[in-house]
Write an enzyme that holds these catalytic residues in place. Sequence first.
Site, short mmCIF file in Angstrom:
data_model
loop_
_atom_site.label_atom_id
_atom_site.label_comp_id
_atom_site.label_asym_id
_atom_site.label_seq_id
_atom_site.Cartn_x
_atom_site.Cartn_y
_atom_site.Cartn_z
N THR A 97 -17.37 33.31 -25.04
CA THR A 97 -16.38 32.05 -25.59
C THR A 97 -16.49 30.87 -24.74
O THR A 97 -15.62 31.24 -23.67
CB THR A 97 -15.06 32.34 -26.01
OG1 THR A 97 -15.24 33.49 -26.94
CG2 THR A 97 -14.49 31.10 -26.68
N LYS A 170 -15.81 29.18 -33.29
CA LYS A 170 -14.63 29.90 -32.92
C LYS A 170 -13.44 29.16 -32.55
O LYS A 170 -12.26 29.63 -32.42
CB LYS A 170 -15.38 30.34 -31.60
CG LYS A 170 -14.40 31.26 -30.65
CD LYS A 170 -14.38 32.75 -31.37
CE LYS A 170 -13.16 33.41 -30.35
NZ LYS A 170 -13.08 34.89 -30.62
N LYS A 238 -7.40 30.65 -22.16
CA LYS A 238 -8.73 30.39 -21.99
C LYS A 238 -9.37 29.35 -23.09
O LYS A 238 -9.80 28.19 -23.09
CB LYS A 238 -9.76 31.14 -21.35
CG LYS A 238 -11.08 30.80 -20.93
CD LYS A 238 -12.18 31.90 -20.97
CE LYS A 238 -12.70 32.46 -22.29
NZ LYS A 238 -14.07 32.94 -22.44
P1 NAP Z 1 -14.89 41.26 -19.53
O1 NAP Z 1 -14.25 42.72 -20.02
O2 NAP Z 1 -13.99 40.66 -18.41
O3 NAP Z 1 -16.23 41.55 -19.19
C1 NAP Z 1 -16.88 40.40 -18.80
C2 NAP Z 1 -18.23 40.99 -18.09
O4 NAP Z 1 -19.14 39.98 -17.67
C3 NAP Z 1 -17.91 41.95 -16.85
O5 NAP Z 1 -18.47 43.12 -16.81
C4 NAP Z 1 -18.16 40.95 -15.81
O6 NAP Z 1 -18.83 41.70 -14.60
C5 NAP Z 1 -19.51 40.22 -16.27
N1 NAP Z 1 -19.64 39.00 -15.59
C6 NAP Z 1 -18.63 38.00 -15.69
N2 NAP Z 1 -18.89 37.13 -14.89
C7 NAP Z 1 -20.00 37.44 -14.49
C8 NAP Z 1 -21.28 36.28 -13.72
N3 NAP Z 1 -20.82 35.34 -13.33
N4 NAP Z 1 -22.47 37.00 -13.43
C9 NAP Z 1 -22.60 38.45 -13.83
N5 NAP Z 1 -21.69 39.28 -14.68
C10 NAP Z 1 -20.39 38.50 -14.92
O7 NAP Z 1 -14.74 40.28 -20.98
P2 NAP Z 1 -14.86 40.49 -22.45
O8 NAP Z 1 -13.49 40.94 -22.96
O9 NAP Z 1 -15.93 41.48 -22.49
O10 NAP Z 1 -15.11 39.02 -22.89
C11 NAP Z 1 -16.56 38.39 -22.51
C12 NAP Z 1 -16.52 37.19 -23.47
O11 NAP Z 1 -16.18 37.39 -24.77
C13 NAP Z 1 -15.55 36.14 -23.01
O12 NAP Z 1 -15.76 34.72 -22.90
C14 NAP Z 1 -14.40 36.42 -23.85
O13 NAP Z 1 -13.58 35.24 -24.01
C15 NAP Z 1 -15.15 36.80 -25.40
N6 NAP Z 1 -14.35 37.56 -26.23
C16 NAP Z 1 -13.61 38.63 -25.82
C17 NAP Z 1 -12.86 39.22 -27.00
C18 NAP Z 1 -11.96 40.39 -26.30
O14 NAP Z 1 -11.46 40.89 -27.34
N7 NAP Z 1 -12.01 41.03 -25.17
C19 NAP Z 1 -12.94 38.87 -28.16
C20 NAP Z 1 -13.91 37.80 -28.74
C21 NAP Z 1 -14.52 37.08 -27.79
P3 NAP Z 1 -17.52 42.71 -13.63
O15 NAP Z 1 -17.63 43.95 -14.03
O16 NAP Z 1 -18.00 42.26 -12.17
O17 NAP Z 1 -16.17 41.96 -13.85
#
Ligand code: NAP
Length: 284
Positions: A97, A170, A238
Amino acid sequence: MASIAFVGLGVMGWPMARHLAAAGHDLRLYNRTAEKARRFAAAYGGRPAASPAEAAQGADALITCVGNDDDVSEVTTGPDGGFQALAPGALFIDHSTVSARLARTLAEGAPHLLCVDAPVSGGQAGAEAGQLAVMCGGSEAAVDAARPIIEAYGRRIVRIGPPGHGQMAKMANQIAIAGLVQGLSEAIHFALRAGLDTDALIDQIGKGAAQSWQMDNRAKTMVEGRFDFGFAVDLMRKDLGLVLEEARAVGASLPVAALVDQFYADVQKMDGGRNDTSSLIRRL
Ligand code: NAP
């Protein structure tokens, strides 16, 4: 089956990639913390890569599910980003997102790629179950090419419009949720103060015009003070930041979303950044 570079094995990306592996796609995996990619490969297959560029070399598609605008820029157009390694006609699908501005900029800067901004709704549970709702921005050709891949973890995959429109869809989703959760919080707060039987109340008004997904799934746990379900306040803030920035750009007036953003800031100050979004009621 496609060869897919998958970047970002977090709460959402890990189960998405798992569904892709189960569907038989050939995965190349990159994650900032390399250990996660190694762990995924050991459990489900695929090859860990040393950079997004290495993962994307010769791939049919690059899929990203990372954090914010800076993260998506880094893994796509950064020095080790995947774009430089993709051949003309390859697919780029971003499930993070982020801002609509970034989605447009990436698509305009890479006209040789099929770019789809494809933020998701449904949270961790939706990703685990392969039941995400996916809002797509991109050309019809790009979304048509992306659909068979996204079907591994998406239930509803809808093209909203050109690049950026997936992200703005979104945002509309988050605007609707923000006001709704505040309204639900106030209704429950009122009911508790008035001494109503909240179980009976929720069962009754949840069958009428006040029904909502939040009412069905969160009202009773809000009464119980349980806030450990999925989408966190930090992530909501965010998203509302992106919403308010875009609203200024398009001239939309969003007084309730702006206020609820400040209410979520209060919850963060109460050490609630990792609480789920229904914790808005804690302020009351
Ligand atoms: P998350 O658990 O923090 O996962 C993000 C992943 O991406 C982590 O494994 C992180 O690596 C990796 N990452 C982040 N920055 C990076 C970079 N610069 N280079 C390489 N790898 C990188 O987040 P998430 O909950 O999966 O969310 C991911 C996206 O989906 C976000 O934009 C969020 O807003 C969206 N989203 C989330 C949800 C939810 O319920 N969680 C729902 C809808 C949308 P590390 O292992 O090093 O941290």
